[in-house]
Design an enzyme around this catalytic site. Structure first.
Site, mmCIF file in Angstrom:
data_model
loop_
_atom_site.group_PDB
_atom_site.id
_atom_site.type_symbol
_atom_site.label_atom_id
_atom_site.label_comp_id
_atom_site.label_asym_id
_atom_site.label_seq_id
_atom_site.Cartn_x
_atom_site.Cartn_y
_atom_site.Cartn_z
ATOM 1 N N SER A 25 -24.280 -15.794 -22.843
ATOM 2 C CA SER A 25 -22.895 -16.115 -23.252
ATOM 3 C C SER A 25 -21.928 -15.886 -22.089
ATOM 4 O O SER A 25 -21.042 -16.704 -21.818
ATOM 5 C CB SER A 25 -22.478 -15.219 -24.418
ATOM 6 N N ARG A 29 -19.624 -18.641 -19.665
ATOM 7 C CA ARG A 29 -18.173 -18.458 -19.562
ATOM 8 C C ARG A 29 -17.737 -18.242 -18.115
ATOM 9 O O ARG A 29 -16.671 -18.716 -17.699
ATOM 10 C CB ARG A 29 -17.744 -17.287 -20.440
ATOM 11 N N GLY A 95 -25.963 -25.242 -26.978
ATOM 12 C CA GLY A 95 -24.820 -25.359 -27.885
ATOM 13 C C GLY A 95 -23.591 -24.681 -27.309
ATOM 14 O O GLY A 95 -22.468 -25.195 -27.402
ATOM 15 N N ARG A 123 -27.356 -31.138 -33.711
ATOM 16 C CA ARG A 123 -26.515 -30.022 -34.164
ATOM 17 C C ARG A 123 -25.072 -30.465 -34.436
ATOM 18 O O ARG A 123 -24.564 -31.367 -33.774
ATOM 19 C CB ARG A 123 -26.551 -28.885 -33.122
ATOM 20 N N GLN A 169 -18.418 -19.708 -30.546
ATOM 21 C CA GLN A 169 -18.342 -20.954 -29.774
ATOM 22 C C GLN A 169 -17.094 -21.735 -30.161
ATOM 23 O O GLN A 169 -16.371 -22.249 -29.303
ATOM 24 C CB GLN A 169 -19.601 -21.796 -30.012
ATOM 25 N N ASP A 319 -28.311 -14.056 -33.287
ATOM 26 C CA ASP A 319 -29.469 -14.592 -32.556
ATOM 27 C C ASP A 319 -30.685 -13.664 -32.632
ATOM 28 O O ASP A 319 -31.766 -14.021 -32.143
ATOM 29 C CB ASP A 319 -29.107 -14.808 -31.076
ATOM 30 N N LYS A 346 -28.799 -23.374 -35.627
ATOM 31 C CA LYS A 346 -29.015 -22.959 -34.230
ATOM 32 C C LYS A 346 -29.922 -23.985 -33.539
ATOM 33 O O LYS A 346 -30.014 -25.122 -33.986
ATOM 34 C CB LYS A 346 -29.631 -21.552 -34.200
ATOM 35 N N ARG A 350 -33.590 -21.788 -38.020
ATOM 36 C CA ARG A 350 -34.365 -20.570 -37.737
ATOM 37 C C ARG A 350 -34.828 -19.845 -38.998
ATOM 38 O O ARG A 350 -35.811 -19.108 -38.941
ATOM 39 C CB ARG A 350 -33.550 -19.618 -36.845
ATOM 40 N N ARG A 397 -36.204 -18.800 -29.019
ATOM 41 C CA ARG A 397 -36.290 -17.504 -29.722
ATOM 42 C C ARG A 397 -37.388 -17.506 -30.786
ATOM 43 O O ARG A 397 -37.965 -16.463 -31.078
ATOM 44 C CB ARG A 397 -34.935 -17.142 -30.335
HETATM 45 C C1 S3P Z 1 -22.621 -17.864 -28.668
HETATM 46 C C2 S3P Z 1 -22.266 -17.777 -29.983
HETATM 47 C C3 S3P Z 1 -23.230 -17.844 -31.088
HETATM 48 C C4 S3P Z 1 -24.660 -17.622 -30.620
HETATM 49 C C5 S3P Z 1 -24.963 -18.398 -29.372
HETATM 50 C C6 S3P Z 1 -24.029 -17.963 -28.250
HETATM 51 C C7 S3P Z 1 -21.564 -17.818 -27.627
HETATM 52 O O1 S3P Z 1 -23.153 -19.127 -31.675
HETATM 53 O O2 S3P Z 1 -25.571 -17.973 -31.638
HETATM 54 O O3 S3P Z 1 -26.292 -18.191 -28.958
HETATM 55 O O4 S3P Z 1 -21.900 -17.608 -26.449
HETATM 56 O O5 S3P Z 1 -20.394 -17.967 -27.985
HETATM 57 P P1 S3P Z 1 -22.038 -19.473 -32.783
HETATM 58 O O6 S3P Z 1 -20.716 -19.355 -32.152
HETATM 59 O O7 S3P Z 1 -22.315 -20.882 -33.217
HETATM 60 O O8 S3P Z 1 -22.264 -18.497 -33.888
#
Ligand code: S3P
Length: 445
Positions: A25, A29, A95, A123, A169, A319, A346, A350, A397
């Protein structure tokens, strides 16, 4: 046709000290904010998994100068904004990559087409498109808000938005768009989700105001803000560290330490849950690295007991439910995981894939729309059989979770599409082998 698989055999004890790969994450960013900023951002410890490399390539396509200086060391020179890319942006399996980049790109006067692999193209993107549309962005896409999708950005207006699903996200996409919106963005999240965007924006010199009201949080980003390049140290990913830690907990005689793991409160629900199950876990050397708390986490083989996981903990371990389900398979009694409907959207569904994989390995499960119950093998006088060839639908995963299960199951467990593990944890197999895990490649006819 030949298809590579990976097989995990009963092994152990697992022993050693390892470093988790950089947090996925935070890595996405760091690249995106670095590209939006003016000046140079130097990043250390970047995760060099496929997902993050796609984001690095995307940032170059939007006009940033992105260079890899050495292992995990990257330099991003931003131009203070995004230019229109000359080609389609392919985010692969990511994603987080595509949703955050959409939010960032929406603030600029450009058109951009996004696509991804078969998983990403299936997705839902509506969750991001809805608020971006309220801000003034427009798009054309496949049915159901699916990729490929062409986004038209620019001239955004203020938004006040209450997150309908607990998604960092979506929150992050709106906050990034808000930086360029006339009047900024105000988000309400009823349940706190990972807060790396808010923290990192401040590191880039932006104003972000956060107030808390019980579990809910209100985040305000004023519009018309500029970011300044900075230095970022990416801590170890708790979502990756979870695999060697749980492997140690379920493999007799094991003791494994993961050094430099991120301890941000929005990310450590798994540690709390494993603690509730009776896991022998200790955290030492807690320190601050670049605005985030990190520490060294040691896991020793433990007799685990099943628990009811509080549903409100879901955002802080969303996750980690697949690997928690593996820990639960080796526990005594039932583990009930409720309020986990987000797991169905996801990289794969999952809940369905864990239920199918565990059942194929002889583990008792009950699957519901937003819940999964795992019946632990211990105490019932039976063992985790294993012996299955698990279908992962290319989900990293799901693959790593079943390989961990195979280390303590009666008979070996095989997973398909192991190449996808590289999306988040390219060194997984070598790290696990170094700890003493019997994970081997197999090529099937
Ligand atoms: C993430 C947020 C999560 C997580 C993903 C990483 C992020 O998803 O499952 O692996 O970096 O903001 P969601 O925001 O869809 O819950």
């Amino acid at each position: 046709m030949t298809a590579a698989t990976l097989t995990a055999r009963r092994s152990g004890p697992l022993r050693g000290r390892v470093r988790a790969p950089g947090d996925k994450s935070i890595s996405h960013r760091a690249l995106i904010l670095g590209a939006l900023a003016e000046g140079v951002t130097e990043i250390e410890g970047l995760l060099e998994g496929d997902d993050v490399k796609r984001t690095a390539a995307a940032m170059a396509a939007f006009g940033a100068d992105v260079t890899c200086l050495g292992e995990g060391a990257w330099r991003v020179e931003g131009r203070g904004g995004f230019a229109e890319p000359a080609d389609v942006i392919d985010c692969g399996n990511a994603g987080t990559g595509v949703r955050l980049i959409m939010g960032a790109a929406a603030g600029f006067d450009l058109s951009v087409t996004f696509t991804g692999d078969a998983s990403l193209r299936s997705r839902p993107m509506n969750r991001v498109l809805k608020p971006l549309g309220e801000m003034g962005a427009s798009w054309i896409c496949r049915a159901g808000g699916r990729l490929p999708l062409t986004l038209r950005g620019g001239n955004l207006r203020r938004i006040a938005y209450r997150l309908p699903e607990p998604s960092a996200q979506v929150k992050s996409a709106v906050l990034l768009a808000g930086l360029r919106a006339d009047g900024g963005a105000e988000m309400i999240e009823p349940e706190a989700t990972r807060d790396h965007t808010e923290r990192m924006l401040r590191g880039f010199g932006a104003q972000v105001d956060v107030s808390e009201d019980g579990a809910a949080r209100r985040i305000v980003v004023p519009g018309g803000q500029k970011l300044r390049g900075t230095r970022i140290h990416v801590p170890g990913d708790p979502s990756s560290a979870a695999f060697p830690l749980v492997a140690a907990l379920v493999t007799p005689g094991s003791e494994v330490t993961v050094q430099g793991m991120l301890l941000n409160a929005t990310r450590i629900g798994l540690l709390e849950t494993l603690g509730d199950m009776g896991a022998d876990l200790s955290v030492t050397n807690i320190r601050d690295e670049g605005g985030e708390s990190v520490g060294d986490v040691t896991a020793r083989y433990s007799e685990l007991s099943g628990v009811d996981v509080p549903p409100e903990r879901a955002p802080s371990m969303i996750d980690e439910y697949p690997i928690l389900a593996v820990a639960a398979a080796f526990a005594q009694g039932k583990t009930v995981m409720r309020g986990i409907g987000e797991m169905r959207v996801k990289e794969s569904d999952r809940i369905a894939l864990m239920a199918a994989g565990l059942a194929a390995c002889g583990v008792g499960i009950e699957e519901e729309a937003e819940a999964l119950t795992v019946v632990g093998a211990k105490g019932g006088n039976h063992r985790v059989e294993g012996g299955a060839r698990v279908v992962t639908h290319g989900d990293h995963r799901i693959a790593m979770s079943h390989l961990v299960l195979g280390l303590s199951a009666e008979t070996p467990v095989t997973v398909d599409e192991p190449g996808m593990i590289a999306t988040s944890f390219p060194g997984f197999v070598d790290m696990m082998r170094g700890l003493g895990a019997g994970i081997g490649e197999a090529v099937e006819a």
